[in-house]
Write a protein that holds these residues in place. Structure first.
Motif, PDB file in Angstrom:
ATOM      1  N   ALA A 197       0.850  -1.226  -0.080  1.00 16.49           N
ATOM      2  CA  ALA A 197      -0.399   0.190  -0.216  1.00 16.49           C
ATOM      3  C   ALA A 197       0.868   1.620   0.201  1.00 16.49           C
ATOM      4  CB  ALA A 197      -0.876   0.346   1.301  1.00 16.49           C
ATOM      5  N   LEU A 198       1.657   1.423   0.802  1.00 12.08           N
ATOM      6  CA  LEU A 198       3.062   2.547   0.310  1.00 12.08           C
ATOM      7  C   LEU A 198       3.228   2.720  -0.474  1.00 12.08           C
ATOM      8  CD1 LEU A 198       4.632   1.939   4.418  1.00 12.08           C
ATOM      9  CD2 LEU A 198       3.105   3.864   3.853  1.00 12.08           C
ATOM     10  N   ILE A 199       3.373   1.405  -1.105  1.00 10.75           N
ATOM     11  CA  ILE A 199       4.037   1.776  -2.393  1.00 10.75           C
ATOM     12  C   ILE A 199       3.769   2.832  -3.434  1.00 10.75           C
ATOM     13  CG2 ILE A 199       5.083   0.927  -5.020  1.00 10.75           C
ATOM     14  CD1 ILE A 199       5.867  -1.853  -3.107  1.00 10.75           C
ATOM     15  N   TYR A 200       2.170   2.402  -3.212  1.00  9.42           N
ATOM     16  CA  TYR A 200       1.168   3.029  -4.059  1.00  9.42           C
ATOM     17  C   TYR A 200       1.012   4.230  -3.775  1.00  9.42           C
ATOM     18  CZ  TYR A 200      -2.686   4.085  -6.697  1.00  9.42           C
ATOM     19  OH  TYR A 200      -3.688   4.266  -8.477  1.00  9.42           O
ATOM     20  N   LEU A 201       1.317   4.573  -2.394  1.00  8.27           N
ATOM     21  CA  LEU A 201       1.061   5.830  -1.903  1.00  8.27           C
ATOM     22  C   LEU A 201       2.082   7.317  -2.579  1.00  8.27           C
ATOM     23  CD1 LEU A 201      -0.597   7.808  -0.092  1.00  8.27           C
ATOM     24  CD2 LEU A 201       1.334   6.958   1.629  1.00  8.27           C
ATOM     25  N   THR A 202       3.384   6.364  -2.820  1.00 11.63           N
ATOM     26  CA  THR A 202       4.316   7.389  -3.530  1.00 11.63           C
ATOM     27  C   THR A 202       4.387   8.067  -4.738  1.00 11.63           C
ATOM     28  OG1 THR A 202       5.177   5.540  -4.207  1.00 11.63           O
ATOM     29  CG2 THR A 202       5.904   5.647  -1.986  1.00 11.63           C
ATOM     30  N   ILE A 203       2.616   7.680  -5.286  1.00 10.37           N
ATOM     31  CA  ILE A 203       3.004   7.799  -6.515  1.00 10.37           C
ATOM     32  C   ILE A 203       2.555   9.923  -6.398  1.00 10.37           C
ATOM     33  CG2 ILE A 203       0.814   8.164  -8.315  1.00 10.37           C
ATOM     34  CD1 ILE A 203       0.527   5.393  -7.894  1.00 10.37           C
ATOM     35  N   THR A 204       2.142  10.030  -5.425  1.00  8.88           N
ATOM     36  CA  THR A 204       2.518  11.376  -5.280  1.00  8.88           C
ATOM     37  C   THR A 204       2.730  12.094  -3.620  1.00  8.88           C
ATOM     38  OG1 THR A 204       0.028  11.283  -4.067  1.00  8.88           O
ATOM     39  CG2 THR A 204      -0.385  11.497  -5.890  1.00  8.88           C
ATOM     40  N   ARG A 205       3.545  11.127  -3.267  1.00  2.72           N
ATOM     41  CA  ARG A 205       4.414  11.351  -1.664  1.00  2.72           C
ATOM     42  C   ARG A 205       5.793  11.570  -2.284  1.00  2.72           C
ATOM     43  NH1 ARG A 205       1.555  12.084   3.197  1.00  2.72           N
ATOM     44  NH2 ARG A 205       3.212  12.054   3.956  1.00  2.72           N
ATOM     45  N   PRO A 206       6.892  11.944  -3.046  1.00  6.02           N
ATOM     46  CA  PRO A 206       7.859  11.537  -3.176  1.00  6.02           C
ATOM     47  C   PRO A 206       8.924  11.838  -1.668  1.00  6.02           C
ATOM     48  CG  PRO A 206       7.135  13.261  -4.585  1.00  6.02           C
ATOM     49  CD  PRO A 206       6.117  13.508  -3.539  1.00  6.02           C
ATOM     50  N   ASP A 207       8.346  12.578  -1.061  1.00 10.64           N
ATOM     51  CA  ASP A 207       8.946  12.261   0.423  1.00 10.64           C
ATOM     52  C   ASP A 207       8.946  10.810   0.807  1.00 10.64           C
ATOM     53  OD1 ASP A 207       6.422  12.567   0.601  1.00 10.64           O
ATOM     54  OD2 ASP A 207       5.954  13.227   2.996  1.00 10.64           O
ATOM     55  N   LEU A 208       8.075   9.844   0.688  1.00  7.98           N
ATOM     56  CA  LEU A 208       7.959   8.803   1.169  1.00  7.98           C
ATOM     57  C   LEU A 208       8.795   7.394   0.612  1.00  7.98           C
ATOM     58  CD1 LEU A 208       4.902   8.268   2.464  1.00  7.98           C
ATOM     59  CD2 LEU A 208       6.329   9.036   3.375  1.00  7.98           C
ATOM     60  N   THR A 209       9.343   8.367  -0.725  1.00  2.57           N
ATOM     61  CA  THR A 209       9.812   7.110  -1.464  1.00  2.57           C
ATOM     62  C   THR A 209      11.321   6.283  -1.139  1.00  2.57           C
ATOM     63  OG1 THR A 209       9.171   8.741  -3.511  1.00  2.57           O
ATOM     64  CG2 THR A 209      11.058   7.087  -4.257  1.00  2.57           C
ATOM     65  N   TYR A 210      11.804   6.704  -0.755  1.00  2.00           N
ATOM     66  CA  TYR A 210      13.291   6.095  -0.410  1.00  2.00           C
ATOM     67  C   TYR A 210      13.368   5.623   0.846  1.00  2.00           C
ATOM     68  CZ  TYR A 210      17.220   6.069   2.377  1.00  2.00           C
ATOM     69  OH  TYR A 210      18.900   5.776   3.034  1.00  2.00           O
ATOM     70  N   VAL A 211      12.257   5.281   1.899  1.00  2.00           N
ATOM     71  CA  VAL A 211      12.190   4.892   3.088  1.00  2.00           C
ATOM     72  C   VAL A 211      11.210   3.432   1.989  1.00  2.00           C
ATOM     73  CG1 VAL A 211      10.454   5.728   3.766  1.00  2.00           C
ATOM     74  CG2 VAL A 211      11.264   4.681   5.473  1.00  2.00           C
ATOM     75  N   VAL A 212      10.250   3.027   1.522  1.00  2.00           N
ATOM     76  CA  VAL A 212       9.484   3.195   1.037  1.00  2.00           C
ATOM     77  C   VAL A 212      10.710   1.818   0.103  1.00  2.00           C
ATOM     78  CG1 VAL A 212       7.653   2.582  -0.418  1.00  2.00           C
ATOM     79  CG2 VAL A 212       6.823   3.902   0.717  1.00  2.00           C
ATOM     80  N   HIS A 213      11.351   2.444  -0.733  1.00  2.00           N
ATOM     81  CA  HIS A 213      12.158   1.871  -1.239  1.00  2.00           C
ATOM     82  C   HIS A 213      12.981   1.297  -0.517  1.00  2.00           C
ATOM     83  CE1 HIS A 213      15.409   0.499  -3.458  1.00  2.00           C
ATOM     84  NE2 HIS A 213      16.035   0.957  -2.879  1.00  2.00           N
ATOM     85  N   ILE A 214      13.981   1.317   0.463  1.00  2.75           N
ATOM     86  CA  ILE A 214      14.350   0.172   2.281  1.00  2.75           C
ATOM     87  C   ILE A 214      13.388  -1.119   2.610  1.00  2.75           C
ATOM     88  CG2 ILE A 214      15.470  -0.022   4.022  1.00  2.75           C
ATOM     89  CD1 ILE A 214      17.310   2.217   1.193  1.00  2.75           C
ATOM     90  N   LEU A 215      12.414  -0.524   2.417  1.00  6.03           N
ATOM     91  CA  LEU A 215      11.386  -0.900   3.278  1.00  6.03           C
ATOM     92  C   LEU A 215      10.711  -2.621   2.255  1.00  6.03           C
ATOM     93  CD1 LEU A 215       9.022   1.112   5.809  1.00  6.03           C
ATOM     94  CD2 LEU A 215      10.914  -0.794   6.339  1.00  6.03           C
ATOM     95  N   SER A 216      10.751  -2.420   0.677  1.00  6.96           N
ATOM     96  CA  SER A 216      10.091  -2.959   0.111  1.00  6.96           C
ATOM     97  C   SER A 216      11.230  -4.385  -0.434  1.00  6.96           C
ATOM     98  CB  SER A 216      10.150  -2.320  -1.233  1.00  6.96           C
ATOM     99  OG  SER A 216      10.503  -1.456  -2.149  1.00  6.96           O
ATOM    100  N   GLN A 217      12.732  -3.994   0.281  1.00  5.34           N
ATOM    101  CA  GLN A 217      13.468  -5.228  -0.217  1.00  5.34           C
ATOM    102  C   GLN A 217      14.008  -6.286   0.484  1.00  5.34           C
ATOM    103  OE1 GLN A 217      18.030  -3.648  -1.049  1.00  5.34           O
ATOM    104  NE2 GLN A 217      16.856  -1.296  -0.273  1.00  5.34           N
ATOM    105  N   PHE A 218      13.029  -6.487   1.253  1.00  4.22           N
ATOM    106  CA  PHE A 218      12.732  -7.458   2.743  1.00  4.22           C
ATOM    107  C   PHE A 218      11.247  -8.082   2.205  1.00  4.22           C
ATOM    108  CE2 PHE A 218      15.790  -3.909   4.019  1.00  4.22           C
ATOM    109  CZ  PHE A 218      16.570  -4.592   3.960  1.00  4.22           C
TER     110      PHE A 218
END
Length: 345
Positions: A197-218
């Motif tokens: 769900a957070l990955i889809y939220l990054t469509i309008t939230r550039p501020d979450l892109t980095y941390v969501v990228h980290i979390l999605s690796q696991f």
């Protein structure tokens, strides 16, 4: 911009269009039979379009002035149609499965296009674009705002974080996670659902892109520290549920790009992370965080790879602007904070 919803085609073949364009009517043709070059809008493991998308493609593809052929995606779910007429009018249709966004710089032509589509498909005209796939569109004298407030609150509600104490930051400073940190989660489904769900939220939230990228690796084997980091993100969303991006109504159509790299950030495989953000005037139009494919031997090498990736995205955006009739003749400014990489470039 207007939004439409379509189903399977009905009615006779499309009639001849206005003098400034011609409608192609090849309902039995495949995408490969169309005479236009294509551009991939998004990568896909299976580039074959769905039957509904193929039928829609062959029904609504326009032939414009030879110097500005329409572009479209071969993604199975997403297609982008666009073209520039001889009179300077442009048309853009963004198709996602059975939802369509129509944009044009002439209100009369929008009505004619809707009438044409209604003859080919069972349509429901939803009027001016306000909500599309969880993205809220708000207009003001300052421009157009894109946000996902309702979707963000649904994420918090699903995780039980509506009443949690907000956080001012989405991630702890210098957060570094490895694949062996902490204890494995007994039930990984909640973590996977949350990060998805957070990955889809990054469509309008550039501020979450980095941390969501980290979390999605696991996602394969999530552990307790990963879940705690995800909860930190949810607390930050609780602080700013309505944050989004603003597309200003004024400003230049000049592209500017900012890139950076985190050298050898991953402690498991020592790969660096590329991050970039591209602005059209003052409007953010593209942003990304991604682990580099190879190990960089120095910070300059990592930064240079980041610059190369950003240049590829800039080239793609310039082609899109050209298809929309925007003549971007000035060179694009690329900002990088590594002097060695700048000298190498």
């Amino acid at each position: 911009m207007d939004s439409l919803s379509k189903t399977l085609p009905t009615g006779p073949p499309p009639p001849t269009g206005p003098p400034d364009h011609t409608l192609l009517t090849t309902p039995t043709a495949d995408l490969t039979d169309l005479p236009y070059p294509s551009r991939a809008i998004a990568p896909s493991p299976n580039p074959s379009p769905s039957p509904l998308t193929r039928t829609f493609t062959t029904s609504v593809t326009y032939t414009y002035h030879p110097s500005s052929a329409p572009r479209r995606s071969l993604h199975p779910a997403v297609c982008l149609f666009g073209g520039l007429s001889t009179r300077g009018n442009f048309l853009v249709l963004l198709v996602y499965v059975d939802d369509v966004i129509l944009a044009r710089n002439n209100l009369e032509d929008i009505g004619n296009t809707k009438l044409f589509l209604a003859n080919q498909f069972k349509l429901k005209d939803l009027g001016q674009l306000k909500y599309f796939l969880g993205i809220e569109v708000a207009r003001s004298q300052h421009g157009i705002s894109l946000l996902q407030r309702k979707y963000a609150l649904e994420i918090l509600d699903d995780a039980g974080f509506l009443g949690v104490k907000p956080s001012r930051f989405p991630v702890e400073h210098n957060l570094s996670l490895t694949q062996f940190d902490g204890k494995l989660l007994d039930d990984a489904s909640a973590y996977k659902r949350m990060v998805g769900a957070l990955i889809y939220l990054t469509i309008t939230r550039p501020d979450l892109t980095y941390v969501v990228h980290i979390l999605s690796q696991f996602m394969d084997k999530p552990r307790q520290p990963y879940l705690e980091a995800a909860h930190k993100v949810l607390k930050y969303i609780k602080q700013t549920p309505g944050q989004g991006i603003l597309l200003p109504s004024t400003g230049s159509l000049q592209l500017r790009a900012f890139c950076d790299a985190d050298w050898a950030h991953c402690k498991d495989i020592r790969r660096s992370i590329t991050g970039y953000c591209i602005l059209l005037g003052q409007a953010p139009v593209s942003w990304k965080t991604k682990k580099q494919t190879t190990v960089s031997h120095s910070s300059a090498e990592a930064e240079y790879r980041s610059m190369a990736t950003t240049c590829c995205e800039v080239t793609w955006l310039k082609n899109i602007l050209k298809d929309l009739g925007v003549n971007h003749t000035q060179p694009v400014t690329l900002f990088c904070d590594n002097q060695a990489a700048i000298h190498i470039a």
